[in-house]
Structure formats: structure tokens, C-alpha cells
Design an enzyme around this catalytic site. Structure first.
Site, mmCIF file in Angstrom:
data_model
loop_
_atom_site.group_PDB
_atom_site.id
_atom_site.type_symbol
_atom_site.label_atom_id
_atom_site.label_comp_id
_atom_site.label_asym_id
_atom_site.label_seq_id
_atom_site.Cartn_x
_atom_site.Cartn_y
_atom_site.Cartn_z
ATOM 1 N N LYS A 66 36.015 41.628 61.104
ATOM 2 C CA LYS A 66 34.965 42.741 60.853
ATOM 3 C C LYS A 66 33.724 42.480 60.134
ATOM 4 O O LYS A 66 32.642 42.767 60.486
ATOM 5 C CB LYS A 66 35.667 43.910 60.065
ATOM 6 N N ASP A 102 36.148 53.111 59.216
ATOM 7 C CA ASP A 102 37.387 53.236 58.564
ATOM 8 C C ASP A 102 37.170 54.357 57.575
ATOM 9 O O ASP A 102 38.132 55.073 57.143
ATOM 10 C CB ASP A 102 37.659 51.916 57.840
HETATM 11 P P1 NAP Z 1 41.787 41.652 53.861
HETATM 12 O O1 NAP Z 1 40.498 41.610 54.003
HETATM 13 O O2 NAP Z 1 42.696 40.304 53.991
HETATM 14 O O3 NAP Z 1 42.026 41.886 52.378
HETATM 15 C C1 NAP Z 1 43.269 41.896 51.707
HETATM 16 C C2 NAP Z 1 43.292 42.558 50.266
HETATM 17 O O4 NAP Z 1 44.610 42.459 49.807
HETATM 18 C C3 NAP Z 1 42.601 41.605 49.168
HETATM 19 O O5 NAP Z 1 42.114 42.364 48.180
HETATM 20 C C4 NAP Z 1 43.712 40.581 48.629
HETATM 21 O O6 NAP Z 1 43.423 40.287 47.323
HETATM 22 C C5 NAP Z 1 44.778 41.682 48.603
HETATM 23 N N1 NAP Z 1 46.163 41.100 48.377
HETATM 24 C C6 NAP Z 1 46.869 40.426 49.468
HETATM 25 N N2 NAP Z 1 47.938 40.166 49.165
HETATM 26 C C7 NAP Z 1 48.187 40.485 47.924
HETATM 27 C C8 NAP Z 1 49.140 40.456 46.917
HETATM 28 N N3 NAP Z 1 50.331 40.044 47.118
HETATM 29 N N4 NAP Z 1 48.846 40.824 45.850
HETATM 30 C C9 NAP Z 1 47.812 41.498 45.817
HETATM 31 N N5 NAP Z 1 46.727 41.652 46.237
HETATM 32 C C10 NAP Z 1 47.034 41.275 47.543
HETATM 33 O O7 NAP Z 1 42.590 42.886 54.572
HETATM 34 P P2 NAP Z 1 41.905 44.204 54.872
HETATM 35 O O8 NAP Z 1 41.217 44.284 55.993
HETATM 36 O O9 NAP Z 1 41.288 44.587 53.697
HETATM 37 O O10 NAP Z 1 43.231 44.891 55.120
HETATM 38 C C11 NAP Z 1 44.122 45.510 54.081
HETATM 39 C C12 NAP Z 1 45.256 46.233 54.384
HETATM 40 O O11 NAP Z 1 44.742 47.543 54.997
HETATM 41 C C13 NAP Z 1 45.841 45.735 55.574
HETATM 42 O O12 NAP Z 1 47.383 46.008 55.323
HETATM 43 C C14 NAP Z 1 45.644 46.492 56.797
HETATM 44 O O13 NAP Z 1 46.540 46.532 57.869
HETATM 45 C C15 NAP Z 1 45.266 47.683 56.298
HETATM 46 N N6 NAP Z 1 44.512 48.475 57.106
HETATM 47 C C16 NAP Z 1 44.631 49.814 57.539
HETATM 48 C C17 NAP Z 1 43.617 50.566 58.331
HETATM 49 C C18 NAP Z 1 44.099 51.904 58.943
HETATM 50 O O14 NAP Z 1 43.401 52.399 59.810
HETATM 51 N N7 NAP Z 1 45.174 52.435 58.672
HETATM 52 C C19 NAP Z 1 42.567 50.190 58.607
HETATM 53 C C20 NAP Z 1 42.008 49.068 58.022
HETATM 54 C C21 NAP Z 1 42.987 48.217 57.220
HETATM 55 P P3 NAP Z 1 42.343 38.964 47.116
HETATM 56 O O15 NAP Z 1 40.959 39.521 47.209
HETATM 57 O O16 NAP Z 1 42.651 38.654 45.732
HETATM 58 O O17 NAP Z 1 42.886 37.927 48.228
#
Ligand code: NAP
Length: 268
Positions: A66, A102
Site C-alpha cells: 500500500k 479502508d
Molecule cells: P501492517 O502494516 O503489517 O501492521 C501490523 C500492525 O500490527 C503493526 O502495528 C504491528 O506493530 C502490529 N503487530 C503485529 N504483530 C503484533 C503482535 N504480536 N502484538 C502486537 N502488535 C502486533 O499490517 P496492516 O496492513 O496494518 O494490517 C493489519 C491487520 O488489518 C491485518 O490483520 C489485516 O488483515 C487487517 N486488515 C483488514 C482490512 C479489512 O478490510 N477488513 C483492511 C486492511 C487490513 P509494530 O508496529 O510494533 O510492528
């Protein structure tokens, strides 16, 4: 020849977007095909160039591209500029145009599908990655009374919050949440993918609170924790369908109905 669209990610095999857009196209009588494309981790721009050369008119962009999509675009919507991340590409004009649907998808799911009124609510947003980036601006604009961002890496939350100096925003470590309570807690971390959950204190949920996990299609540790604490819960299926509908509208100028698609997705 149908107009061509695609979802680009890595991995992308799990994506429900082709199915969702096929339902929208059928319901609205639009003649489109929608592909699933796994771009090499070092080949996002090349993949979009190839899609474009093959007549592609638009694409959804998912993990981990993204921010690369944001840099790829020659023109951006206001909400993509605010998010600094793009999940929707429009490729049919001169320069590629990028949008981020989003935040609109989340807000529509919360307010229309789940019937919540965000104005005046105390909200906790867990996570500061791409998903949090996309929804923060719309959440700030929704009139919430208090918006706290907690993230495992606090600097990331601080730099995200710094983009909204006038908003009702605070940054907090997970270990500083004890004694605080919220009407809405949104899990925008990917912790659920590994079955984990940031350490959350008891008493996090106010009466009538909703716990929302953006992850869709699974009962996460976060949702189980919230249920045990008496909160209402929702996964991110509604956000997924609503952000897709917003992309479809951008591409086709027709807003598809979402309720039936969401019900079918949940049933599947
Ligand atoms: P990302 O950019 O990789 O960010 C991941 C986030 O999760 C970061 O803030 C990371 O913290 C945190 N994190 C990961 N593992 C963790 C743990 N064990 N404990 C605490 N924090 C943790 O991913 P993203 O794109 O933001 O996506 C996040 C989630 O949203 C995913 O599950 C995705 O499938 C979902 N999502 C859903 C939709 C929908 O339409 N429903 C749309 C977009 C995303 P750090 O900064 O410390 O690494």
C-alpha cells in the site's frame, strides 16, 4: 472484452476481493473481469505497469504494497494523501490515480451495518501499520471524543499521531492502558494472524462497548478476550466488503448494494 481489474498483493491467494467484485459486477450488470495477481516483493511497480499494458483499468492493492502504491501514483485523492497509503488504483487516465477506501469502509461498517454513533465515543485503536494509517483520518473526522493509539512499537504510533496535531489523539503503550476504558476498541494489528494478543488490562470495555477486529473470517484471541469481558464483537468482514464497494464505485460509477454480499461472505 470485459474491463480488467485485479487485486495485487503478496501473498494474495487468500484474498476474497475477486469473489466480492464478481458479486458486485453481477448485481449491477457491469462487464468486468477481476484477477488475483501475486507481485514479487521487489516488483510491485513492474506488476502494475504490466497490468496497465494489458489493458487493466484499476486494481486493489493489499499487503505489503500500500505504501509502494502511494509512491507509484501520479495523482492522489485527499484521503490517500492523508493516509500516505493507497489501496485502490485507477489506471485509465494519464497518471495512475490512487485512493484509499479502508477508512470509508470501516466507518460505513461501524455506522451503517453495526449501527454505532461514533460522535462522542471513546475509542482505542490498536496498531499503527498500514490499516491504522488508512482509518485514522476518517476516525478523527467522525467526531469521537477521545482517540487513543496503542502500538507495540510506540515511535510508530507517535509519528502517525503527529500527522493529526489538532485531533482528539493520544498515544499510549499497552502497559499504560490500565484504568482506562473505551466505547469502541479497534484491533488494527496483525497479531490475530499468529494467534497472539497484546497484553490488555481488565476493565478496558465500557458498558455497551464494541470490540472490532479488522482481521476477517476468524475468531481471534482479541474477540475472545472482548467477549469474555462482556463486549459486543465484530470481525472485519463488513469493512472488507464496504471498502471494496467504495473501490467499485470509483471504478464503475455505480454503488453496489453490500448487505447480501456481506451475508453470503459470512455464511461461507
Ligand atoms: P501492517 O502494516 O503489517 O501492521 C501490523 C500492525 O500490527 C503493526 O502495528 C504491528 O506493530 C502490529 N503487530 C503485529 N504483530 C503484533 C503482535 N504480536 N502484538 C502486537 N502488535 C502486533 O499490517 P496492516 O496492513 O496494518 O494490517 C493489519 C491487520 O488489518 C491485518 O490483520 C489485516 O488483515 C487487517 N486488515 C483488514 C482490512 C479489512 O478490510 N477488513 C483492511 C486492511 C487490513 P509494530 O508496529 O510494533 O510492528
Amino acid at each position: 472484452m470485459p474491463d480488467r481489474y485485479a487485486v495485487i498483493g503478496n501473498p494474495v491467494a487468500h484474498s476474497k476481493s475477486p469473489w466480492i467484485h464478481a458479486q458486485f459486477a453481477r448485481a449491477t450488470g457491469q462487464d468486468i473481469e477481476y484477477l488475483r495477481i501475486e507481485a514479487p516483493l521487489d516488483g510491485f511497480a513492474r506488476t502494475v505497469d504490466e497490468l496497465r499494458a494489458a489493458g487493466g483499468r484499476g486494481a486493489n492493492v493489499t499487503l505489503p504494497f500500500k505504501e509502494q502504491a502511494f509512491r507509484y501514483c501520479g495523482a492522489l485523492s485527499a484521503r490517500a494523501q492523508q493516509a500516505r497509503a493507497v489501496n485502490t488504483l485507477l489506471l485509465e487516465r494519464g497518471a495512475a490515480y490512487g485512493d484509499n477506501t479502508d477508512g470509508a469502509g470501516l466507518l460505513r461498517d461501524l455506522t451503517v451495518n453495526l449501527g454505532r454513533t461514533l460522535a462522542g465515543e471513546r475509542v482505542l485503536l490498536m496498531g499503527a501499520g498500514g490499516a491504522a494509517q488508512g482509518v485514522l483520518g476518517p476516525l478523527v473526522a467522525s467526531g469521537v471524543a477521545r482517540l487513543v493509539i496503542a502500538n507495540r512499537t510506540p515511535e510508530r504510533a507517535r509519528s502517525l499521531a503527529a500527522r493529526f496535531p489538532a485531533g482528539p489523539l493520544e498515544v499510549c503503550g499497552y502497559d499504560e492502558l490500565a484504568g482506562q476504558s473505551f466505547d469502541l476498541v479497534i484491533n488494527a494489528t496483525s497479531a490475530g494472524l499468529t494467534g497472539s494478543l497484546p497484553a490488555l488490562p481488565d476493565g478496558l470495555f465500557r458498558a455497551g462497548a464494541l470490540a472490532y477486529d479488522m482481521l476477517y473470517g476468524s475468531d481471534t484471541a482479541f474477540l475472545a478476550f472482548a467477549r469474555a469481558a462482556g463486549a459486543a464483537t465484530s470481525d472485519g468482514s463488513g469493512m472488507l466488503v464496504e471498502q471494496a464497494a467504495e473501490s467499485f464505485y470509483l471504478w464503475r460509477g455505480v454503488r453496489p448494494a453490500t448487505a447480501g454480499v456481506l451475508a453470503a461472505l459470512r455464511a461461507a
